[in-house]
Motif scaffolding. Sequence first.
Motif, PDB file in Angstrom:
ATOM      1  N   ILE A  44       0.850  -1.184   0.000  1.00  0.00           N
ATOM      2  CA  ILE A  44       0.000   0.000   0.000  1.00  0.00           C
ATOM      3  C   ILE A  44       0.890   1.239   0.000  1.00  0.00           C
ATOM      4  CG2 ILE A  44      -1.648   1.321   1.394  1.00  0.00           C
ATOM      5  CD1 ILE A  44      -2.758  -1.357   2.367  1.00  0.00           C
ATOM      6  N   TRP A  45       0.478   2.242  -0.747  1.00  0.00           N
ATOM      7  CA  TRP A  45       1.184   3.516  -0.739  1.00  0.00           C
ATOM      8  C   TRP A  45       0.207   4.599  -0.286  1.00  0.00           C
ATOM      9  CZ3 TRP A  45      -0.787   7.489  -3.574  1.00  0.00           C
ATOM     10  CH2 TRP A  45      -1.665   7.167  -4.613  1.00  0.00           C
ATOM     11  N   GLY A  46       0.760   5.687   0.177  1.00  0.00           N
ATOM     12  CA  GLY A  46      -0.052   6.831   0.561  1.00  0.00           C
ATOM     13  C   GLY A  46       0.781   8.089   0.438  1.00  0.00           C
ATOM     14  N   CYS A  47       0.096   9.240   0.283  1.00  0.00           N
ATOM     15  CA  CYS A  47       0.798  10.511   0.175  1.00  0.00           C
ATOM     16  C   CYS A  47      -0.190  11.656   0.346  1.00  0.00           C
ATOM     17  CB  CYS A  47       1.491  10.641  -1.182  1.00  0.00           C
ATOM     18  SG  CYS A  47       0.347  10.777  -2.572  1.00  0.00           S
ATOM     19  N   THR A  48       0.360  12.842   0.394  1.00  0.00           N
ATOM     20  CA  THR A  48      -0.423  14.069   0.387  1.00  0.00           C
ATOM     21  C   THR A  48      -0.022  14.828  -0.865  1.00  0.00           C
ATOM     22  OG1 THR A  48      -0.368  14.154   2.803  1.00  0.00           O
ATOM     23  CG2 THR A  48      -0.929  16.188   1.657  1.00  0.00           C
ATOM     24  N   PHE A  49      -1.001  15.404  -1.570  1.00  0.00           N
ATOM     25  CA  PHE A  49      -0.645  16.216  -2.728  1.00  0.00           C
ATOM     26  C   PHE A  49      -1.566  17.412  -2.852  1.00  0.00           C
ATOM     27  CE2 PHE A  49      -3.756  13.327  -4.513  1.00  0.00           C
ATOM     28  CZ  PHE A  49      -4.436  14.069  -5.474  1.00  0.00           C
ATOM     29  N   GLN A  50      -1.069  18.392  -3.585  1.00  0.00           N
ATOM     30  CA  GLN A  50      -1.817  19.625  -3.790  1.00  0.00           C
ATOM     31  C   GLN A  50      -2.008  19.847  -5.275  1.00  0.00           C
ATOM     32  OE1 GLN A  50       0.923  22.298  -1.812  1.00  0.00           O
ATOM     33  NE2 GLN A  50      -0.535  22.551  -0.147  1.00  0.00           N
ATOM     34  N   ASP A  51      -3.199  20.231  -5.645  1.00  0.00           N
ATOM     35  CA  ASP A  51      -3.399  20.720  -7.000  1.00  0.00           C
ATOM     36  C   ASP A  51      -3.811  22.178  -6.892  1.00  0.00           C
ATOM     37  OD1 ASP A  51      -6.091  20.688  -6.323  1.00  0.00           O
ATOM     38  OD2 ASP A  51      -6.608  19.032  -7.634  1.00  0.00           O
ATOM     39  N   ASP A  52      -4.347  22.755  -7.927  1.00  0.00           N
ATOM     40  CA  ASP A  52      -4.693  24.181  -7.911  1.00  0.00           C
ATOM     41  C   ASP A  52      -5.790  24.518  -6.909  1.00  0.00           C
ATOM     42  OD1 ASP A  52      -2.812  24.623  -9.859  1.00  0.00           O
ATOM     43  OD2 ASP A  52      -4.250  24.367 -11.494  1.00  0.00           O
ATOM     44  N   ALA A  53      -6.656  23.557  -6.617  1.00  0.00           N
ATOM     45  CA  ALA A  53      -7.827  23.846  -5.790  1.00  0.00           C
ATOM     46  C   ALA A  53      -7.627  23.555  -4.305  1.00  0.00           C
ATOM     47  CB  ALA A  53      -9.032  23.067  -6.305  1.00  0.00           C
ATOM     48  N   PHE A  54      -7.047  22.412  -3.956  1.00  0.00           N
ATOM     49  CA  PHE A  54      -6.943  22.054  -2.542  1.00  0.00           C
ATOM     50  C   PHE A  54      -5.927  20.951  -2.308  1.00  0.00           C
ATOM     51  CE2 PHE A  54     -10.811  20.433  -4.547  1.00  0.00           C
ATOM     52  CZ  PHE A  54     -10.587  19.065  -4.534  1.00  0.00           C
ATOM     53  N   THR A  55      -5.708  20.645  -1.045  1.00  0.00           N
ATOM     54  CA  THR A  55      -4.793  19.584  -0.625  1.00  0.00           C
ATOM     55  C   THR A  55      -5.582  18.303  -0.431  1.00  0.00           C
ATOM     56  OG1 THR A  55      -3.399  21.208   0.477  1.00  0.00           O
ATOM     57  CG2 THR A  55      -3.122  18.916   1.136  1.00  0.00           C
ATOM     58  N   LYS A  56      -4.998  17.183  -0.854  1.00  0.00           N
ATOM     59  CA  LYS A  56      -5.684  15.888  -0.766  1.00  0.00           C
ATOM     60  C   LYS A  56      -4.758  14.847  -0.164  1.00  0.00           C
ATOM     61  CE  LYS A  56      -8.046  16.804  -5.124  1.00  0.00           C
ATOM     62  NZ  LYS A  56      -8.222  16.353  -6.496  1.00  0.00           N
ATOM     63  N   GLN A  57      -5.350  13.899   0.518  1.00  0.00           N
ATOM     64  CA  GLN A  57      -4.618  12.703   0.938  1.00  0.00           C
ATOM     65  C   GLN A  57      -5.060  11.583   0.015  1.00  0.00           C
ATOM     66  OE1 GLN A  57      -5.419  12.295   5.171  1.00  0.00           O
ATOM     67  NE2 GLN A  57      -3.399  13.148   5.597  1.00  0.00           N
ATOM     68  N   ASN A  58      -4.115  10.793  -0.398  1.00  0.00           N
ATOM     69  CA  ASN A  58      -4.397   9.748  -1.358  1.00  0.00           C
ATOM     70  C   ASN A  58      -3.700   8.470  -0.928  1.00  0.00           C
ATOM     71  OD1 ASN A  58      -5.394   8.595  -3.667  1.00  0.00           O
ATOM     72  ND2 ASN A  58      -4.091   9.737  -5.074  1.00  0.00           N
ATOM     73  N   GLU A  59      -4.288   7.353  -1.249  1.00  0.00           N
ATOM     74  CA  GLU A  59      -3.632   6.073  -1.010  1.00  0.00           C
ATOM     75  C   GLU A  59      -4.108   5.082  -2.051  1.00  0.00           C
ATOM     76  OE1 GLU A  59      -6.451   4.033   2.385  1.00  0.00           O
ATOM     77  OE2 GLU A  59      -4.667   5.107   3.020  1.00  0.00           O
ATOM     78  N   GLY A  60      -3.384   4.010  -2.140  1.00  0.00           N
ATOM     79  CA  GLY A  60      -3.724   2.979  -3.109  1.00  0.00           C
ATOM     80  C   GLY A  60      -2.833   1.770  -2.928  1.00  0.00           C
ATOM     81  N   HIS A  61      -2.861   0.906  -3.909  1.00  0.00           N
ATOM     82  CA  HIS A  61      -2.059  -0.314  -3.882  1.00  0.00           C
ATOM     83  C   HIS A  61      -0.962  -0.216  -4.936  1.00  0.00           C
ATOM     84  CE1 HIS A  61      -5.810  -1.527  -1.962  1.00  0.00           C
ATOM     85  NE2 HIS A  61      -5.037  -2.339  -1.271  1.00  0.00           N
ATOM     86  N   PHE A  62       0.133  -0.900  -4.691  1.00  0.00           N
ATOM     87  CA  PHE A  62       1.208  -0.953  -5.675  1.00  0.00           C
ATOM     88  C   PHE A  62       1.732  -2.373  -5.765  1.00  0.00           C
ATOM     89  CE2 PHE A  62       3.762  -0.578  -1.873  1.00  0.00           C
ATOM     90  CZ  PHE A  62       4.932  -1.266  -2.153  1.00  0.00           C
ATOM     91  N   SER A  63       2.332  -2.662  -6.899  1.00  0.00           N
ATOM     92  CA  SER A  63       3.059  -3.919  -7.053  1.00  0.00           C
ATOM     93  C   SER A  63       4.325  -3.630  -7.843  1.00  0.00           C
ATOM     94  CB  SER A  63       2.205  -4.986  -7.756  1.00  0.00           C
ATOM     95  OG  SER A  63       1.921  -4.593  -9.076  1.00  0.00           O
ATOM     96  N   TRP A  64       5.352  -4.338  -7.483  1.00  0.00           N
ATOM     97  CA  TRP A  64       6.640  -4.236  -8.161  1.00  0.00           C
ATOM     98  C   TRP A  64       7.048  -5.611  -8.660  1.00  0.00           C
ATOM     99  CZ3 TRP A  64       9.689  -1.583  -3.637  1.00  0.00           C
ATOM    100  CH2 TRP A  64       9.475  -0.194  -3.659  1.00  0.00           C
ATOM    101  N   ILE A  65       7.628  -5.645  -9.839  1.00  0.00           N
ATOM    102  CA  ILE A  65       8.379  -6.797 -10.312  1.00  0.00           C
ATOM    103  C   ILE A  65       9.832  -6.354 -10.220  1.00  0.00           C
ATOM    104  CG2 ILE A  65       8.895  -8.342 -12.242  1.00  0.00           C
ATOM    105  CD1 ILE A  65       6.059  -8.682 -11.052  1.00  0.00           C
ATOM    106  N   LEU A  66      10.619  -7.067  -9.431  1.00  0.00           N
ATOM    107  CA  LEU A  66      11.998  -6.677  -9.155  1.00  0.00           C
ATOM    108  C   LEU A  66      12.965  -7.708  -9.719  1.00  0.00           C
ATOM    109  CD1 LEU A  66      11.251  -5.838  -5.433  1.00  0.00           C
ATOM    110  CD2 LEU A  66      11.629  -4.168  -7.237  1.00  0.00           C
ATOM    111  N   VAL A  67      14.084  -7.231 -10.228  1.00  0.00           N
ATOM    112  CA  VAL A  67      15.129  -8.101 -10.763  1.00  0.00           C
ATOM    113  C   VAL A  67      16.480  -7.616 -10.260  1.00  0.00           C
ATOM    114  CG1 VAL A  67      13.831  -8.751 -12.840  1.00  0.00           C
ATOM    115  CG2 VAL A  67      15.320  -6.743 -12.887  1.00  0.00           C
ATOM    116  N   ARG A  68      17.427  -8.516 -10.285  1.00  0.00           N
ATOM    117  CA  ARG A  68      18.796  -8.166  -9.923  1.00  0.00           C
ATOM    118  C   ARG A  68      19.438  -7.423 -11.087  1.00  0.00           C
ATOM    119  NH1 ARG A  68      20.998  -8.015  -4.983  1.00  0.00           N
ATOM    120  NH2 ARG A  68      20.873  -9.963  -3.896  1.00  0.00           N
TER     121      ARG A  68
END
Length: 159
Positions: free
Chosen positions: A113-137
């Motif tokens: 799960i990821w989360g962050c705070t961001f701002q656009d022109d209108a207001f500040t928002k908190q956002n979260e979601g899911h992530f997946s990574w495929i990792l290699v050496r």
Amino acid sequence: MKIRLVALTGLVFSVAVSTFAQQIDAVDPKVLQQIRALAMKYEEAYNKHDPPAVAALFTEDGVRVTPTGTCYGRPAIEKSFAKYDFQRWHVTDLYKRLDRVIAVGNGVSAHGIWGCTFQDDAFTKQNEGHFSWILVRDGNAWKIRRETNSESNFHAIAE
């Protein structure tokens, strides 16, 4: 007697399947530590708004999939971070929480799960979601070959 034998057989089978499944996708504790360190480097570079440093965590042919589009290759990924994440949305306080890390051949699949705070022109928002990574050496380091992000929740913060 038959019922006990069937129940015992079922129990043994379920334990065996569970153990076998854990062996298939088990990740060496040292590798798990390296993946957690990669997530921390990602957070640090991202929260410093450093597109080259975040992009350097991807393979040269890496892919980044987000709700705003798909980027192919490290240069495009770096531009995406700069343009959207840092210039347009002014993202801060990113975190990545790893929930599951699975060995897949010579690579690793990581989910969380990821989360962050961001701002656009209108207001500040908190956002979260899911992530997946495929990792290699890549030499001695783990690199992100593919990152997929989805949004699952965001809300405006009263100012």
